[in-house]
Design a protein around this motif. Structure first.
Motif, PDB file in Angstrom:
ATOM      1  N   LEU A  46      -6.894   0.423 -51.160  1.00 25.18           N
ATOM      2  CA  LEU A  46      -6.059  -0.021 -52.278  1.00 25.18           C
ATOM      3  C   LEU A  46      -6.072  -1.539 -52.376  1.00 25.18           C
ATOM      4  CD1 LEU A  46      -2.958   2.321 -51.827  1.00 25.18           C
ATOM      5  CD2 LEU A  46      -4.677   2.463 -53.635  1.00 25.18           C
ATOM      6  N   LEU A  47      -6.019  -2.206 -51.235  1.00 31.36           N
ATOM      7  CA  LEU A  47      -6.055  -3.668 -51.226  1.00 31.36           C
ATOM      8  C   LEU A  47      -7.366  -4.167 -51.832  1.00 31.36           C
ATOM      9  CD1 LEU A  47      -4.852  -6.381 -50.442  1.00 31.36           C
ATOM     10  CD2 LEU A  47      -5.695  -6.016 -48.116  1.00 31.36           C
ATOM     11  N   SER A  48      -8.464  -3.520 -51.480  1.00 34.68           N
ATOM     12  CA  SER A  48      -9.769  -3.887 -52.057  1.00 34.68           C
ATOM     13  C   SER A  48      -9.761  -3.709 -53.570  1.00 34.68           C
ATOM     14  CB  SER A  48     -10.888  -3.045 -51.442  1.00 34.68           C
ATOM     15  OG  SER A  48     -11.027  -3.307 -50.075  1.00 34.68           O
ATOM     16  N   GLU A  49      -9.125  -2.637 -54.031  1.00 39.58           N
ATOM     17  CA  GLU A  49      -9.042  -2.377 -55.472  1.00 39.58           C
ATOM     18  C   GLU A  49      -8.218  -3.454 -56.167  1.00 39.58           C
ATOM     19  OE1 GLU A  49     -10.178  -0.032 -58.735  1.00 39.58           O
ATOM     20  OE2 GLU A  49     -10.755   0.152 -56.630  1.00 39.58           O
ATOM     21  N   ILE A  50      -7.125  -3.866 -55.566  1.00 38.80           N
ATOM     22  CA  ILE A  50      -6.278  -4.925 -56.132  1.00 38.80           C
ATOM     23  C   ILE A  50      -7.089  -6.205 -56.307  1.00 38.80           C
ATOM     24  CG2 ILE A  50      -4.304  -6.442 -55.656  1.00 38.80           C
ATOM     25  CD1 ILE A  50      -3.031  -4.029 -54.173  1.00 38.80           C
ATOM     26  N   LYS A  51      -7.823  -6.571 -55.275  1.00 41.37           N
ATOM     27  CA  LYS A  51      -8.587  -7.816 -55.325  1.00 41.37           C
ATOM     28  C   LYS A  51      -9.786  -7.702 -56.260  1.00 41.37           C
ATOM     29  CE  LYS A  51      -5.664  -9.631 -52.676  1.00 41.37           C
ATOM     30  NZ  LYS A  51      -4.695 -10.600 -53.268  1.00 41.37           N
TER      31      LYS A  51
ATOM     32  N   LYS B 234      -6.014  -8.735 -59.689  1.00 41.28           N
ATOM     33  CA  LYS B 234      -4.584  -8.683 -59.928  1.00 41.28           C
ATOM     34  C   LYS B 234      -3.891  -9.735 -59.065  1.00 41.28           C
ATOM     35  CE  LYS B 234      -2.603  -4.690 -60.656  1.00 41.28           C
ATOM     36  NZ  LYS B 234      -2.297  -4.771 -62.088  1.00 41.28           N
ATOM     37  N   LYS B 235      -2.788 -10.281 -59.580  1.00 44.71           N
ATOM     38  CA  LYS B 235      -2.204 -11.460 -58.935  1.00 44.71           C
ATOM     39  C   LYS B 235      -1.026 -11.150 -58.011  1.00 44.71           C
ATOM     40  CE  LYS B 235       1.184 -12.771 -62.476  1.00 44.71           C
ATOM     41  NZ  LYS B 235       1.677 -13.879 -63.315  1.00 44.71           N
TER      42      LYS B 235
END
Length: 223
Positions: A62-67, A71-72
């Motif tokens: 999920l963290l990889s997807e956010i980056k 997304k900020k």
């Protein structure tokens, strides 16, 4: 300000949500990978609390997807896995902080405030917009060196606008940020207009050097 809590342990999730709610945050929750991915892809947050081990997938994915999607949101990993390797992996992927379970709620609150400051306020405790000063920690506003009394929703609206200067924000995004996710399913967003009208009036009366402009059929921006 709005926080997403991604945690599959129901009791802990409830405790965190209640604690952050008492601090004045709007909180949303996700208990598994798919639900979290849907929330992250659809809505905006100031901070995401992210467990690593989730039903259906890894929090690091999920963290990889956010980056990947640029997304900020500030991201704080909360995990029972306290190995150096896990911390390094999380921080290397772009997490802003790492908090090992169990933790004190006071420390969690301090970490959330600090992460939001770094992301939204360039590390400052206060936000300045022309002659308006906001103190998010104490939820106070000063205009021309005089206190301006705002209710909770008005403060959140003003904070959202001044941390997104000159950005045209649609009504649905405003409603989701201040009132919580799924307001996009409401039959009417007239309550957004009503709150903004009240905020405009208070800013004008206080002599604030700013206005919230309406773009017909689209949304609003501060200018």
């Amino acid at each position: 300000m709005k926080i997403l809590i991604i945690e599959d342990e129901a009791a802990l999730l409830s405790v965190i949500r209640d604690a952050l709610g008492r601090e004045g945050y709007i909180t949303e929750i996700a208990a598994d990978f798919d639900q979290a991915l849907d929330k992250i892809s659809t809505y905006e947050y100031d901070c995401i609390l992210l467990d690593i081990m989730l039903p259906g997938g890894s929090g690091l994915e999920l963290l990889s997807e956010i980056k990947k999607n640029k997304k900020k949101e500030a991201v704080i990993i909360i995990s029972a896995k306290d190995s150096v390797e896990d911390k390094v992996n999380g921080l290397d992927l772009g997490a802003d902080d790492y908090l090992a379970k169990p933790f004190h709620l006071a420390e969690l609150n301090a970490r959330v405030k600090s992460a939001i400051r770094r992301k939204n306020q360039n590390g400052d405790h206060k936000v300045q917009w022309r002659n308006i000063t906001l103190d998010p920690d104490n939820r106070t506003v000063v205009v021309n060196n005089a206190d301006l009394l705002l209710n909770r929703k008005e403060f959140d609206l003003l904070y959202y606008f001044v941390t997104n200067p000159n950005r045209l924000i649609n009504k649905t995004s405003i409603a989701e940020y201040v009132w919580g996710d799924y307001t996009d399913q409401a039959s009417s967003l007239d309550f957004v207009y009503s709150q903004i009208k009240n905020l405009r009036k208070k800013l004008s009366t206080a002599g604030a050097d700013a206005d919230i402009l309406s773009v017909y059929g689209v949304g609003y921006k501060i200018s």
